[in-house]
Scaffold this motif. Structure first.
Motif, PDB file in Angstrom:
ATOM      1  N   TRP A 366       0.951  -1.226  -0.061  1.00  0.00           N
ATOM      2  CA  TRP A 366      -0.116   0.063   0.077  1.00  0.00           C
ATOM      3  C   TRP A 366       0.891   1.339  -0.003  1.00  0.00           C
ATOM      4  N   LEU A 367       0.810   1.860  -1.124  1.00  0.00           N
ATOM      5  CA  LEU A 367       1.587   3.103  -1.130  1.00  0.00           C
ATOM      6  C   LEU A 367       1.001   4.401  -1.021  1.00  0.00           C
ATOM      7  N   SER A 368       1.783   5.505  -0.550  1.00  0.00           N
ATOM      8  CA  SER A 368       1.101   6.882  -0.229  1.00  0.00           C
ATOM      9  C   SER A 368       1.500   7.557  -1.639  1.00  0.00           C
ATOM     10  N   ILE A 369       0.811   8.433  -2.147  1.00  0.00           N
ATOM     11  CA  ILE A 369       1.364   9.379  -3.241  1.00  0.00           C
ATOM     12  C   ILE A 369       0.904  10.809  -2.704  1.00  0.00           C
ATOM     13  N   GLY A 370       1.264  11.588  -3.424  1.00  0.00           N
ATOM     14  CA  GLY A 370       0.893  12.901  -3.398  1.00  0.00           C
ATOM     15  C   GLY A 370       1.667  13.615  -2.199  1.00  0.00           C
ATOM     16  N   SER A 371       1.127  14.365  -1.234  1.00  0.00           N
ATOM     17  CA  SER A 371       1.586  15.270  -0.075  1.00  0.00           C
ATOM     18  C   SER A 371       2.462  14.303   1.022  1.00  0.00           C
ATOM     19  N   GLN A 372       1.737  13.044   1.273  1.00  0.00           N
ATOM     20  CA  GLN A 372       1.978  12.269   2.095  1.00  0.00           C
ATOM     21  C   GLN A 372       3.193  11.255   1.556  1.00  0.00           C
ATOM     22  N   GLY A 373       3.144  11.159   0.377  1.00  0.00           N
ATOM     23  CA  GLY A 373       4.306  10.423  -0.338  1.00  0.00           C
ATOM     24  C   GLY A 373       5.615  11.366  -0.315  1.00  0.00           C
ATOM     25  N   ARG A 374       5.262  12.443  -0.349  1.00  0.00           N
ATOM     26  CA  ARG A 374       6.448  13.596  -0.207  1.00  0.00           C
ATOM     27  C   ARG A 374       6.804  13.861   1.308  1.00  0.00           C
ATOM     28  N   LYS A 375       6.037  13.564   2.492  1.00  0.00           N
ATOM     29  CA  LYS A 375       6.286  13.707   3.699  1.00  0.00           C
ATOM     30  C   LYS A 375       6.066  15.120   3.930  1.00  0.00           C
ATOM     31  N   GLU A 376       5.116  15.770   3.315  1.00  0.00           N
ATOM     32  CA  GLU A 376       4.287  17.005   3.468  1.00  0.00           C
ATOM     33  C   GLU A 376       2.972  17.110   3.982  1.00  0.00           C
ATOM     34  N   GLN A 377       2.475  16.241   4.445  1.00  0.00           N
ATOM     35  CA  GLN A 377       1.135  16.377   4.592  1.00  0.00           C
ATOM     36  C   GLN A 377       0.692  16.908   6.332  1.00  0.00           C
ATOM     37  N   LEU A 378       0.937  18.058   6.678  1.00  0.00           N
ATOM     38  CA  LEU A 378       0.667  18.854   7.925  1.00  0.00           C
ATOM     39  C   LEU A 378      -0.854  19.094   8.129  1.00  0.00           C
ATOM     40  N   ARG A 587       0.771  28.406   4.315  1.00  0.00           N
ATOM     41  CA  ARG A 587      -0.216  27.549   4.105  1.00  0.00           C
ATOM     42  C   ARG A 587      -0.773  26.630   5.257  1.00  0.00           C
ATOM     43  N   VAL A 588       0.094  26.243   6.161  1.00  0.00           N
ATOM     44  CA  VAL A 588      -0.080  25.701   7.372  1.00  0.00           C
ATOM     45  C   VAL A 588      -0.709  26.697   8.398  1.00  0.00           C
ATOM     46  N   SER A 589      -0.355  27.627   8.464  1.00  0.00           N
ATOM     47  CA  SER A 589      -0.887  28.747   9.659  1.00  0.00           C
ATOM     48  C   SER A 589      -2.275  28.900   9.227  1.00  0.00           C
ATOM     49  N   GLU A 590      -2.644  29.249   7.715  1.00  0.00           N
ATOM     50  CA  GLU A 590      -3.924  29.455   7.435  1.00  0.00           C
ATOM     51  C   GLU A 590      -4.778  28.360   7.675  1.00  0.00           C
ATOM     52  N   GLY A 591      -4.358  27.127   7.264  1.00  0.00           N
ATOM     53  CA  GLY A 591      -5.070  25.980   7.543  1.00  0.00           C
ATOM     54  C   GLY A 591      -5.454  25.533   8.790  1.00  0.00           C
ATOM     55  N   LEU A 592      -4.502  25.847   9.831  1.00  0.00           N
ATOM     56  CA  LEU A 592      -4.698  25.590  11.198  1.00  0.00           C
ATOM     57  C   LEU A 592      -5.607  26.716  11.747  1.00  0.00           C
ATOM     58  N   LYS A 593      -5.746  27.953  11.149  1.00  0.00           N
ATOM     59  CA  LYS A 593      -6.462  28.967  11.802  1.00  0.00           C
ATOM     60  C   LYS A 593      -7.838  28.814  11.150  1.00  0.00           C
ATOM     61  N   ASN A 594      -7.763  28.222  10.100  1.00  0.00           N
ATOM     62  CA  ASN A 594      -9.650  28.045   9.723  1.00  0.00           C
ATOM     63  C   ASN A 594     -10.026  26.375   9.504  1.00  0.00           C
ATOM     64  N   GLU A 595      -8.959  25.677   9.959  1.00  0.00           N
ATOM     65  CA  GLU A 595      -9.678  24.276  10.097  1.00  0.00           C
ATOM     66  C   GLU A 595      -9.825  23.504   8.756  1.00  0.00           C
TER      67      GLU A 595
END
Length: 638
Positions: A366-378, A587-595
């Motif tokens: 089972w493979l992750s692709i995209g942001s988790q595949g790049r270890k960038e999924q915060l 992006r992460v700050s915006e995402g955490l602020k607005n869930e």
């Protein structure tokens, strides 16, 4: 020195951390050691026992360490000769959290903490050995192979992890501490402590800390009648007070408490007693922080039994990310840890699905692709995955594929409940297109890479950011090798990928204004994902494939590696690496602020300085674009 003590010293010097001490030091310790003979099944200590005044080393025999979880006893570890156990009294004041029982007749050395503490405080190597174990919940931090002399600490959780985790483990503490003067009366201060449920009061002179009085001081000095209730703070305070800076880490706080043999630290503006008091860290705060240790989270994920548990643990990861960003921990470090925890959640979702469906009929990956595949999924972005199962006989193919499709559907449904939305493009292992045999996947990659124009509709570049989440490494490596083979002299494929990387719209207008969205629901917002981050992600992937960089999917790390391999363009790559971190943080700050996923940024909420920072981070993209154009013949797909 007597012969027994000599024999004990001889034995100890063979094992860490005692091998860091001189024979004289070991001899001094050995004279105060008690030798215990345990019968088979005799208990040394058990869950909820009050802490002993010593810790233990196994001289011979085997000791089992176990916990009771869900009404059943779980064996955590077996301790053999040279192994240390029962370290809890060094670092915490609460009762034992596990049971230690002799599996066979055993001889144990009981080392009094009072004797050993000075050697710990004066020897950084010994201290680090014990502290790393407790603070990171690892086995012997020096020996990842768990050969001999491993530490069995009394935390219930174990995980192989980077010991650096403890250094940005966030610490929540009392930021509104009680203060008093040297002339305040014990009775009044005790009342204030009770009213505020506080375990300490900082004694100040001209607002600067000069001492501390704790709940323990009140009990041992006032309640025992040693001093009257009318005594002033000056008589009973501990001085000087140990001070620390505001963003002290869990490890540093533990280290200071241990070195100074105190239970409270005073937080000040500059970390010295010459500046104002900002808070107080208690031993209890350290124990609470332990529970949010990344290693603990991973251990709890491994034990979780449903999507609800996993959702709760994912929420704790969000808190960890928030605290780390608040403490200005480098984003690359936060990414490392978040990706480990995300991976553990994905893996557990697959495991729970297998437990439900029964054993797989064939080996698979089972493979992750995209942001988790790049270890960038915060953030909780959508899930992208694919499943590869080993080749089976033609008459078995349909049944085998049906099992894996069911597995894909179950696991993606669990992950959706945890909060990872389904991929809108259907890039998931639950989709028949992305769940197939190794031969079929080999054909798929051959087709994508050798005739890209004909299959461009379903070719997404995220299929080249792969991470193994669960299953057979050999299957994963087989696909990596197919990609590697098809890259060789494949100008057509690079032509396609290069054009794809340049297809994203420019983030700024000709007049250097941000290009904003024109349609609802994100009208007048800036799409930081598509316009700023994706061109960098695509560029890093394109060059990483071009230079055959294996095993590095993370955009930041790809750029850093490219700067080494392609030295003449290193400035461009390094600028892109820094830009990627800056943009990701926005992006992460915006995402955490607005869930939410943080994709669209409301520029009107940014300060002038932040807007400038954001604009500057977009500058290296132009250089990267020129580099792509000059490196690849972008003709056929332009």
């Amino acid at each position: 020195m007597n012969t027994i003590a000599e024999n004990i010293a001889d034995f100890l010097k063979e094992y860490p951390p005692f091998d860091n001490l001189t024979f004289q030091e070991l001899s001094a310790i050995a004279t105060s050691i008690r030798v215990l003979n345990l019968e088979k099944n005799e208990t040394l200590f058990q869950i909820n026992d009050k802490l002993h005044d010593c810790f233990y080393v196994v001289a011979s025999g085997v000791i089992h360490l176990s916990v009771i979880a869900d009404a059943e006893e779980t064996l955590l570890n077996k301790c053999h000769a040279g192994d240390i156990l029962g370290l809890r009294p060094f670092f915490a004041k609460n009762n034992y959290m596990m049971t230690a029982k002799a599996r066979e007749e055993s001889i144990i050395y009981a080392i009094p903490i009072v004797t050993f503490r000075p050697f710990v405080a004066n020897n950084p190597d010994v201290l680090n050995f014990l502290l790393e174990s407790f603070a990171t919940n690892t086995w012997n931090p020096k020996e990842k192979e768990n050969l001999r002399g491993k530490l069995a600490n009394d935390n219930v959780f174990y995980i192989d992890q980077k010991s650096e985790m403890q250094y940005f483990q966030s610490l929540t503490y009392n930021r509104l501490p009680l203060t008093a003067t040297i002339n305040d009366i014990a009775k009044d201060v005790a009342l204030r402590m009770t009213e505020n449920s506080s375990t300490s009061v900082v004694i100040c002179d001209n607002q600067l800390p000069i001492g501390i009085v704790t709940h323990t001081d009140m009990c041992s000095k006032i309640a025992t009648g040693q001093f009257p209730l009318t005594v002033t703070m000056k008589a009973i305070m501990s001085a000087p007070v140990v001070t620390v800076v505001e963003n002290v880490s869990l490890a540093e706080a533990q280290l200071l408490m241990l070195k100074n043999n105190v239970t409270h630290l005073c937080v000040t503006s500059d970390g010295t007693d010459k500046s104002t008091v900002k808070g107080v860290i208690s031993e209890h705060d350290l124990i609470i922080a332990q529970a949010n240790n990344p290693g603990v989270l991973i251990k709890e994920i491994k034990r979780s039994s449903n999507a609800k548990d996993l959702k709760h643990l994912r929420e704790r990861l969000t808190e960890l990310i928030q605290n780390s960003i608040h403490k200005n921990i480098p984003l690359s470090n936060i990414n490392n840890i978040a990706s480990e925890i995300n991976s553990a959640i994905l893996k557990r979702a697959v495991e729970l699905s297998i437990l439900d469906l029964g054993s797989p009929p064939a080996r698979f990956a089972w493979l992750s692709i995209g942001s988790q595949g790049r270890k960038e999924q915060l953030l909780l972005t959508d899930q992208d995955s694919l499943l590869i199962f080993e080749d089976v006989m033609p008459d078995k193919y349909r049944d085998v594929r049906d099992y894996f499709l069911k597995l894909g559907k179950k696991a993606t449904a669990i992950l959706e409940k945890v909060g990872y939305e389904l991929c809108p493009n259907g890039h998931m292992a639950s989709n028949m297109l992305w769940c197939k045999s190794l031969t079929d996947w080999t054909k798929q990659y051959d087709s994508w890479m050798n005739t890209p124009g004909e299959n461009s509709n379903d070719l997404s570049s995220i299929f080249f950011d792969l991470e193994l989440v669960f299953g057979e490494k050999k299957i994963f490596e087989a696909i990596e090798n197919v990609i590697l083979k098809d890259l060789d002299h494949n100008t057509l494929f690079f032509d396609f990928l290069g054009n794809d990387a340049l297809r994203k719209n420019s983030p700024l207008t000709f007049f250097k204004k941000f290009v904003l969205e024109e349609d609802e629901p994100n009208k007048d917002k800036f799409d930081i994902k598509t316009r700023a981050l994706m061109p960098l992600i695509d560029g890093a992937r394109l060059f990483a494939l071009h230079f055959n960089i294996k095993g590095l999917n993370n955009t930041y790390q790809r750029f850093k590696q490219l700067a080494i391999i392609d030295a003449k363009n290193s400035d461009i790559y390094l600028n892109c690496a820094e830009a990627f971190l800056t943009l990701s943080k926005f992006r992460v700050s915006e995402g955490l602020k607005n869930e939410n996923s943080g994709q669209y940024i409301n520029l009107s909420e940014l300060t002038k300085l932040d807007k400038e920072k954001l604009k500057n981070a977009l500058a290296p993209m132009k250089e990267l674009e020129e580099l792509i154009k000059s490196n690849f013949k972008l003709t056929q797909f332009s």
